[in-house]
Design a protein around this motif. Structure first.
Motif, mmCIF file in Angstrom:
data_model
loop_
_atom_site.group_PDB
_atom_site.id
_atom_site.type_symbol
_atom_site.label_atom_id
_atom_site.label_comp_id
_atom_site.label_asym_id
_atom_site.label_seq_id
_atom_site.Cartn_x
_atom_site.Cartn_y
_atom_site.Cartn_z
ATOM 1 N N LEU A 295 30.571 -5.186 56.446
ATOM 2 C CA LEU A 295 31.574 -4.121 56.470
ATOM 3 C C LEU A 295 31.578 -3.410 55.115
ATOM 4 N N LEU A 327 38.578 -2.380 61.938
ATOM 5 C CA LEU A 327 38.004 -1.185 61.324
ATOM 6 C C LEU A 327 39.075 -0.123 61.126
ATOM 7 N N ASP A 331 35.829 3.243 57.356
ATOM 8 C CA ASP A 331 35.029 2.015 57.326
ATOM 9 C C ASP A 331 33.710 2.207 58.063
ATOM 10 N N LEU A 333 30.630 -0.370 59.725
ATOM 11 C CA LEU A 333 30.224 -1.741 60.052
ATOM 12 C C LEU A 333 28.746 -1.745 60.451
#
Length: 398
Positions: A295, A327, A331, A333
């Motif tokens: 992340l 999230l 953000d 991922l």
């Protein structure tokens, strides 16, 4: 009828040898010196494969003729017997180094010459057989490359649409097999209006078998999806209706289905499989022998360093822990296979999670942003091709 070329400036020796060979049913091309012999050899599409030449001749002598024959391009081998009155070992070495295959000292017995010719014929027969086998191998390789290229196109066609979007989330990916076919696979697909499934998997080994297994797993996971949307029809590996399945359901049924695959086939696979709820931003996932997702939040890297579960196909394991990542806006991922972090440079040092994380922090969002990541890996490893397949999926919250 076999063809033999003679090059000898001695008329009597040449005529006697010509008659002797013709009586043995050889087709003879007779030349008076090396210059004439070279004209025949260099101008014929298929010159004789056995050549008997005298050392001392006007113009091009036997040594020079040997060298010219060995320097020419020919689709097959030419066997050279050098005949001379020179009997010193140094002369014999000089003749063989010039390219002669055999060496006869005058005067010689006809039976000895015939035996030397028979040796040459055996060698040429082996050479032809080798060339025929090489042609067969080259043709087989051509067909195999063509099939591999076709299979690679099929494999690539199974990858998801790039820059896929669902609500406020964007999905991008990068896939690069180390060879024509890869054992890695990735996918992003809808389970419902608010649930998006996402995974990367890595089958042990490389090549056709690994690729077939990765495609098989991919198809089993999505068999009851129609045009990327869920269907209540059965036929998938997952017995539950896809929109109701959890990450735990998927991994449990994969583990049940493939059981002790390592023992029976020598293969196993790792996978990280997650389901994103686009309403809450919650990503629930399970890692089976795989690297956990990375992340990137507020310019910082967050990783779960806890040990993941056992790869599927090993030890018939069915117990896996489900984890979650929340999230927030901004953000990113990343789900990825081990090809990028375990790539090595000339010192056999691995690229590693730290370098990979640094590349991800500076990466631009979207599929084009992966160019900088791959460029950084190539620069570090100092190579254009990688040791293993690479598969990466990016989920970005907007």
């Amino acid at each position: 009828m076999d063809q033999i070329l003679i090059a000898d400036d001695d008329n009597l020796d040449r005529k006697l040898l010509e008659t002797y060979l013709q009586n043995l049913n050889y087709e003879v091309i007779s030349t008076e010196n090396g210059t004439e012999a070279w004209e025949v050899i260099s101008n014929q599409e298929r010159p004789p494969q056995i050549i008997i030449i005298d050392w001392l001749m006007p113009g091009i002598d036997g040594i020079e003729l040997c060298k010219k024959i060995r320097s020419m391009e020919s689709p097959y081998y030419i066997y050279i017997i050098l005949v001379t009155a020179k009997s010193m070992s140094a002369d014999m070495v000089k003749g063989l180094e010039a390219g002669a295959d055999d060496y006869l000292i005058k005067p010689y017995e006809k039976a000895v010459l015939l035996a030397r010719i028979d040796v040459g014929k055996r060698i040429l027969t082996l050479e032809r057989e080798k060339n025929d086998q090489l042609i067969e191998i080259q043709e087989s390789n051509r067909i195999l490359r063509k099939d591999m290229e076709a299979a690679m196109k099929i494999q690539l066609s199974l990858l998801p649409r790039n820059d896929f979007r669902a609500d406020s989330f964007d999905f991008s990916w990068f896939f690069k097999p180390s060879d024509n076919l890869g054992g890695d696979m990735l996918h992003v697909y809808k389970l419902s209006e608010t649930k998006i499934a996402c995974y990367v998997l890595d089958v042990s080994g490389h090549g056709t078998q690994a690729a077939l297994l990765s495609v098989t797993i991919r198809n089993q996971l999505t068999a009851n999806l129609i045009d990327g949307s869920p269907s209540d029809g059965q036929g998938s590996l997952i017995s539950l209706v896809p929109k109701h399945a959890t990450a735990g359901d998927v991994i449990s049924e994969l583990a049940e289905h493939y059981g002790n695959m390592l023992e029976s086939t020598g293969y196993y696979f790792t996978i990280v499989y997650g389901i994103l709820d686009t309403e809450t931003g919650m990503f629930n996932y399970i890692s089976a022998g795989h690297y956990n997702p990375i992340l990137v939040s507020n310019g910082e890297v967050v990783t779960d360093n806890e040990t993941s579960g056992i790869p599927i196909g090993m030890f018939n394991n069915k117990v896996y822990d489900e984890r979650e990542i929340n999230l927030s806006k901004g953000d990113r991922l990343y789900l990825f296979t081990d090809g990028i972090v375990e790539e090595t440079n000339e010192s056999e040092e691995q690229f590693g999670l730290e370098r990979f994380s640094e590349e991800l922090v500076s990466k631009k969002t979207g599929s084009k942003g992966f160019e900088s990541v791959v460029k950084g890996l190539k620069a570090w490893a100092d190579k254009e091709t990688f040791n293993d397949d690479i598969a990466i999926v990016e989920i970005s919250a907007n």
